[in-house]
Design an enzyme around this catalytic site. Structure first.
Site, short mmCIF file in Angstrom:
data_model
loop_
_atom_site.label_atom_id
_atom_site.label_comp_id
_atom_site.label_asym_id
_atom_site.label_seq_id
_atom_site.Cartn_x
_atom_site.Cartn_y
_atom_site.Cartn_z
CB SER A 48 -0.95 0.00 1.21
OG SER A 48 -0.22 0.05 2.42
CD GLU B 10 7.46 -4.57 7.40
OE1 GLU B 10 6.47 -5.17 7.89
OE2 GLU B 10 7.58 -4.35 6.19
CB CYS C 120 -11.98 -6.92 -8.20
SG CYS C 120 -11.80 -5.88 -6.73
CB CYS D 126 -10.89 -10.35 -4.03
SG CYS D 126 -11.90 -9.55 -5.30
P1 ADP Z 1 4.37 -1.40 1.86
O1 ADP Z 1 5.48 -0.86 2.74
O2 ADP Z 1 3.00 -0.91 2.27
O3 ADP Z 1 4.41 -2.89 1.68
P2 ADP Z 1 5.85 -0.28 -0.32
O4 ADP Z 1 6.04 1.19 -0.04
O5 ADP Z 1 7.01 -1.18 0.00
O6 ADP Z 1 4.53 -0.78 0.40
O7 ADP Z 1 5.51 -0.54 -1.86
C1 ADP Z 1 4.51 0.17 -2.55
C2 ADP Z 1 4.73 -0.09 -4.05
O8 ADP Z 1 4.45 -1.45 -4.35
C3 ADP Z 1 3.82 0.67 -4.99
O9 ADP Z 1 4.25 1.98 -5.23
C4 ADP Z 1 3.87 -0.17 -6.25
O10 ADP Z 1 5.01 0.20 -7.02
C5 ADP Z 1 4.16 -1.58 -5.74
N1 ADP Z 1 3.02 -2.52 -5.85
C6 ADP Z 1 3.16 -3.85 -6.10
N2 ADP Z 1 1.95 -4.46 -6.07
C7 ADP Z 1 1.01 -3.52 -5.79
C8 ADP Z 1 -0.43 -3.53 -5.59
N3 ADP Z 1 -1.16 -4.64 -5.71
N4 ADP Z 1 -1.03 -2.37 -5.29
C9 ADP Z 1 -0.31 -1.23 -5.19
N5 ADP Z 1 1.03 -1.16 -5.35
C10 ADP Z 1 1.70 -2.29 -5.65
ZN ZN Z 2 -11.11 -7.31 -5.05
#
Ligand code: ADP
Ligand code: ZN
Length: 207
Positions: free
Chosen positions: A25, A96, A155, A193
């Site tokens: 996210s 984390e 979705c 989902c």
């Molecule tokens: P988190 O720390 O919340 O896990 P990150 O900041 O590490 O998130 O990573 C966010 C990035 O992940 C987004 O900018 C995008 O490039 C990538 N990404 C990969 N899969 C998804 C997804 N399903 N939805 C949104 N972003 C995604």
């Molecule tokens: Zn969904």
């Protein structure tokens, strides 16, 4: 993103900001953005992260899924953070945080009371969609909470759930909350989902 922009101008220094949301996210991206801006403002910043993060590769960094990073100190307990706080620190960021013990709530509160800006990022629900570690308490005591969403891979809607897959199939409800060294993978999914099969595949009763 609210960051400092939404704070009243006269707010005294020392508060807690939580960046919550599912995996992918953008929590790490947002934490990195806030840390970089604090460094540009010549603040003394310390970044910590739980060593349980699966992206921890031996390098002392917080790495977002898009590859951006800042230096971080790996920890596995809130006490280790308390022991490493520099007396001159202005900003403490913790990534984390869902993997840390309940002491992180008391620690964040004590730091904020001392005048330190505390930025906490973490996923607030586990693979079942249930509250995860100390994140709910941190969200409750924080001055600012941002809840981010990813894109549901099924979705295309707003994803609010961490879908755990084992061997490509949705993990069952009784699978452990934290899998260490497992071969699981995760997807971002929306509520509808998201799949968490129960042993007897019962419907969760409404009452
Ligand atoms: P988190 O720390 O919340 O896990 P990150 O900041 O590490 O998130 O990573 C966010 C990035 O992940 C987004 O900018 C995008 O490039 C990538 N990404 C990969 N899969 C998804 C997804 N399903 N939805 C949104 N972003 C995604
Ligand atoms: Zn969904």
């Amino acid at each position: 993103m609210s960051d400092l922009g939404s704070l009243p101008g006269q707010m005294r220094s020392g508060w807690i900001e939580v960046i919550a949301g599912v995996m992918f996210s953008g929590k790490s991206e947002e934490l990195i953005r806030r840390v970089r801006r604090a460094i540009i403002a010549r603040k003394k910043v310390q970044v910590f992260k739980s060593h349980l993060d699966d992206r921890y590769s031996g390098a002392l960094t917080v790495v977002s899924h898009d590859g951006r990073s800042v230096e971080a100190e790996p920890v596995d307990a809130s006490l280790q953070i308390a022991q490493r706080i520099s007396p001159l620190v202005d900003v403490v960021a913790i990534d984390e945080a869902q993997f840390l013990d309940a002491g992180v709530v008391e620690l964040a509160t004590a730091l904020a009371t001392r005048g330190i800006r505390v930025i906490v990022a973490g996923t607030e629900t586990d693979f079942r969609g249930e509250p995860f570690g100390a994140m709910p308490q941190l969200m409750a005591v924080a001055e600012i909470v941002d809840k981010l969403h990813a894109i549901c891979v099924i979705c295309g809607g707003a994803a609010s759930r961490n879908q755990r897959l084992l061997g490509g199939k949705p993990a069952r409800y009784d699978s452990p909350t934290i899998m260490v060294g497992g071969h699981e993978s995760y997807e971002a999914r929306c509520r509808h989902c998201h799949q968490v099969p129960r042993r007897d595949d019962e419907q969760v009763p409404l009452l």
